[in-house]
Design an enzyme around this catalytic site. Sequence first.
Site, mmCIF file in Angstrom:
data_model
loop_
_atom_site.group_PDB
_atom_site.id
_atom_site.type_symbol
_atom_site.label_atom_id
_atom_site.label_comp_id
_atom_site.label_asym_id
_atom_site.label_seq_id
_atom_site.Cartn_x
_atom_site.Cartn_y
_atom_site.Cartn_z
ATOM 1 N N LYS A 202 63.194 42.100 118.446
ATOM 2 C CA LYS A 202 61.827 41.969 118.875
ATOM 3 C C LYS A 202 61.583 42.903 119.858
ATOM 4 C CE LYS A 202 61.589 37.188 118.194
ATOM 5 N NZ LYS A 202 61.814 35.898 118.912
ATOM 6 N N GLY A 358 76.029 42.736 123.768
ATOM 7 C CA GLY A 358 75.337 41.847 122.632
ATOM 8 C C GLY A 358 75.588 42.723 121.334
ATOM 9 N N GLY A 381 72.945 39.740 128.090
ATOM 10 C CA GLY A 381 71.647 39.320 128.757
ATOM 11 C C GLY A 381 71.828 39.892 130.210
HETATM 12 P P1 AMP Z 1 68.733 41.943 119.356
HETATM 13 O O1 AMP Z 1 69.559 40.443 119.913
HETATM 14 O O2 AMP Z 1 67.302 41.782 120.031
HETATM 15 O O3 AMP Z 1 69.356 42.957 119.886
HETATM 16 O O4 AMP Z 1 68.673 41.522 117.927
HETATM 17 C C1 AMP Z 1 69.562 41.817 117.060
HETATM 18 C C2 AMP Z 1 69.401 41.210 115.851
HETATM 19 O O5 AMP Z 1 68.417 41.918 115.089
HETATM 20 C C3 AMP Z 1 70.348 41.578 114.618
HETATM 21 O O6 AMP Z 1 70.710 40.057 114.504
HETATM 22 C C4 AMP Z 1 69.682 41.942 113.536
HETATM 23 O O7 AMP Z 1 69.961 41.736 112.441
HETATM 24 C C5 AMP Z 1 68.233 41.932 113.895
HETATM 25 N N1 AMP Z 1 67.406 43.203 113.436
HETATM 26 C C6 AMP Z 1 67.707 44.285 113.503
HETATM 27 N N2 AMP Z 1 66.868 45.171 112.777
HETATM 28 C C7 AMP Z 1 66.078 44.253 111.952
HETATM 29 C C8 AMP Z 1 64.948 44.404 110.708
HETATM 30 N N3 AMP Z 1 64.633 45.649 110.508
HETATM 31 N N4 AMP Z 1 64.543 43.154 110.576
HETATM 32 C C9 AMP Z 1 65.065 41.980 110.946
HETATM 33 N N5 AMP Z 1 65.827 42.001 111.785
HETATM 34 C C10 AMP Z 1 66.683 42.927 112.597
#
Ligand code: AMP
Length: 400
Positions: A202, A358, A381
């Site tokens: 996100k 992370g 975080g």
């Molecule tokens: P974050 O914790 O914000 O770093 O997000 C990591 C998560 O983002 C992981 O579990 C990934 O599977 C997800 N992610 C990365 N790229 C995509 C994508 N194109 N569509 C959906 N989820 C994604």
Amino acid sequence: MNFDPKGKKVLVRVDFNVPLDEAFNITDDTRIRRALPTLRHILNGGGALIIMSHLGRPLKKLKDDGSIDTKSFTLRHIAPHLSDLLKVPVKFASSCIGDEAERMSDQLKAGEVLLLENTRFHKGETKGDEEMSRQLARLGDHYVNDAFGTAHRAHASTAGVAQFFGSGSKSFGFLMQAEIENANKVLLTPQRPVVAITGGAKVSDKLLLLEKLIDFADTVIVGGGMAYTFFKAQGGQIGDSICEEDKMELALGLLEKAKFKNTALLLPSDNVAADDFANEANQKIVDSMQIPDNWQGLDIGPQSIEEFSEAIRSAKTIIWNGPMGVFEFDRFAKGTNAIAQAVADATANGAFSLIGGGDSVAAIKKNGLDDAVSFVSTGGGAMLEYLEGKKLPGIKAIRD
Ligand code: AMP
């Protein structure tokens, strides 16, 4: 750690929040191992060690009858392995505060180790409760915080307790010190060019980070699910790809800011699209602005891998936070794996690389490249907030 532990009862906050399997075996002991230099330093220097940590979120996962699931969340699960690693017996207090803990701490001799029960069995922990902090402080005559993973929380055991120790009686542990120094190396004294790689699901989670990175990096790479909000905001067709419609204005603002600051903001030019959110889904390479209906982007494409890797290989300083795609699915992990390799290659050529916590840490480990990068942060975080420029309560409490 510029204090002499000899003859002292040293109360150390560590981050032993490690993953456990159903039989409560530790499946990844990285966090315990990373605290060992601090723990050994205190023991070898003639101190007595009182260790505290949280494990999981016991008060968020109460049993059906409303009681704490002590069987799942007890730190007793950690004691035998800790004892093996330190090569000394580990005593255990069944509550981190109260008579038993105080008595055991009183009786503890130099070279001995006392592990306290999960700090999060008490409501006061996450509230930073003053009375709980005071009770914890009674257990030691010097306080060390080595729990970078929880440094962004103003909890009793991370920040509250430190207020009861004077400036000469509290310190950072070696891990905490290393986390701060390595992050500062990137933020304050980086060799240029600085290439920042961001990814993950996100935009909203990484907004402040992106703002900050655009300010000080030379190149900011935006991959992963975040990128689709940028494409849609620019009029692209993104099919079923993940998107935060309410963040499109902000995404355009970031593009503007990058232009104004003369920071190269690289988005993936192509993507691996899937006809389902599944490892076995059909896949095809598509232009980022033209993802067909009913398809969704789950990884960066080959052209993007080339472009991003080239930027990374020219870097002198690299920071990486977030995967390039849904790397948990092997068939959509290619982009993330390639970026991990490019970061390792650049490091071998003399760049400094910080893996900012992370999922990027998981990706680096999955590729067996943890020793091929300069520093792997233990704080998800916490590292994110530190890089955003926030003052972390756990750090502030030691310095104040
Ligand atoms: P974050 O914790 O914000 O770093 O997000 C990591 C998560 O983002 C992981 O579990 C990934 O599977 C997800 N992610 C990365 N790229 C995509 C994508 N194109 N569509 C959906 N989820 C994604």
